[in-house]
Design a protein around this motif. Structure first.
Motif, PDB file in Angstrom:
ATOM      1  N   GLN A   2      41.537  37.674  41.320  1.00  0.00           N
ATOM      2  CA  GLN A   2      40.988  38.287  40.120  1.00  0.00           C
ATOM      3  C   GLN A   2      39.703  39.022  40.451  1.00  0.00           C
ATOM      4  O   GLN A   2      38.963  38.604  41.343  1.00  0.00           O
ATOM      5  CB  GLN A   2      40.709  37.239  39.046  1.00  0.00           C
ATOM      6  N   LYS A   4      36.327  41.543  38.618  1.00  0.00           N
ATOM      7  CA  LYS A   4      35.621  42.077  37.461  1.00  0.00           C
ATOM      8  C   LYS A   4      35.149  43.470  37.835  1.00  0.00           C
ATOM      9  O   LYS A   4      34.757  43.710  38.976  1.00  0.00           O
ATOM     10  CB  LYS A   4      34.422  41.198  37.100  1.00  0.00           C
ATOM     11  N   TYR A  14      34.687  38.998  42.636  1.00  0.00           N
ATOM     12  CA  TYR A  14      36.099  38.667  42.825  1.00  0.00           C
ATOM     13  C   TYR A  14      36.265  37.178  43.061  1.00  0.00           C
ATOM     14  O   TYR A  14      35.323  36.487  43.421  1.00  0.00           O
ATOM     15  CB  TYR A  14      36.703  39.456  43.991  1.00  0.00           C
ATOM     16  N   ASN A  19      39.906  31.481  38.511  1.00  0.00           N
ATOM     17  CA  ASN A  19      39.843  32.567  37.540  1.00  0.00           C
ATOM     18  C   ASN A  19      38.400  32.980  37.280  1.00  0.00           C
ATOM     19  O   ASN A  19      37.489  32.180  37.393  1.00  0.00           O
ATOM     20  CB  ASN A  19      40.471  32.131  36.213  1.00  0.00           C
ATOM     21  N   GLY A  23      38.337  38.382  33.941  1.00  0.00           N
ATOM     22  CA  GLY A  23      38.831  38.938  35.203  1.00  0.00           C
ATOM     23  C   GLY A  23      40.179  39.615  35.033  1.00  0.00           C
ATOM     24  O   GLY A  23      40.928  39.344  34.108  1.00  0.00           O
ATOM     25  N   ILE A  24      40.471  40.513  35.948  1.00  0.00           N
ATOM     26  CA  ILE A  24      41.735  41.249  35.974  1.00  0.00           C
ATOM     27  C   ILE A  24      42.511  40.795  37.206  1.00  0.00           C
ATOM     28  O   ILE A  24      41.963  40.748  38.305  1.00  0.00           O
ATOM     29  CB  ILE A  24      41.479  42.768  36.067  1.00  0.00           C
ATOM     30  N   ASP A  25      43.772  40.474  37.030  1.00  0.00           N
ATOM     31  CA  ASP A  25      44.620  40.074  38.162  1.00  0.00           C
ATOM     32  C   ASP A  25      45.023  41.305  38.962  1.00  0.00           C
ATOM     33  O   ASP A  25      45.465  42.310  38.404  1.00  0.00           O
ATOM     34  CB  ASP A  25      45.884  39.372  37.674  1.00  0.00           C
TER      35      ASP A  25
END
Length: 76
Positions: A2, A4, A14, A19, A23-25
């Motif tokens: 993940q 940001k 990261y 998690n 956050g973005i996977d």
């Protein structure tokens, strides 16, 4: 993995395990790419590495090191 992102779309932090809040996977880079990513993650976007921005980040980090050193040595 993940990540940001900041307003410009560059990675600010990261997590390889666990998690991040908001956050973005994204897919985890391969071993060779992972080491480069760890050292230069601030110059990555979701589209990949930005060499021009990497130079800017490096200059900013060097300036911050100088500021911290100056505060410590000149203004104790």
């Amino acid at each position: 993995m993940q990540v940001k992102l900041n307003e410009q779309g560059y990675i600010t932090s990261y997590a390889l395990i666990g998690n991040l809040t908001d956050g973005i996977d994204i897919p985890t880079p391969k071993n060779e790419e992972l080491e480069h990513f760890k050292k230069n993650f601030k110059a990555y976007t979701l589209n990949g590495f930005d060499a021009n921005y990497a130079e800017t980040v490096q200059k900013q980090e060097l300036q911050e090191q100088y500021r911290q050193r100056r505060e410590k040595e000149c203004f104790p």
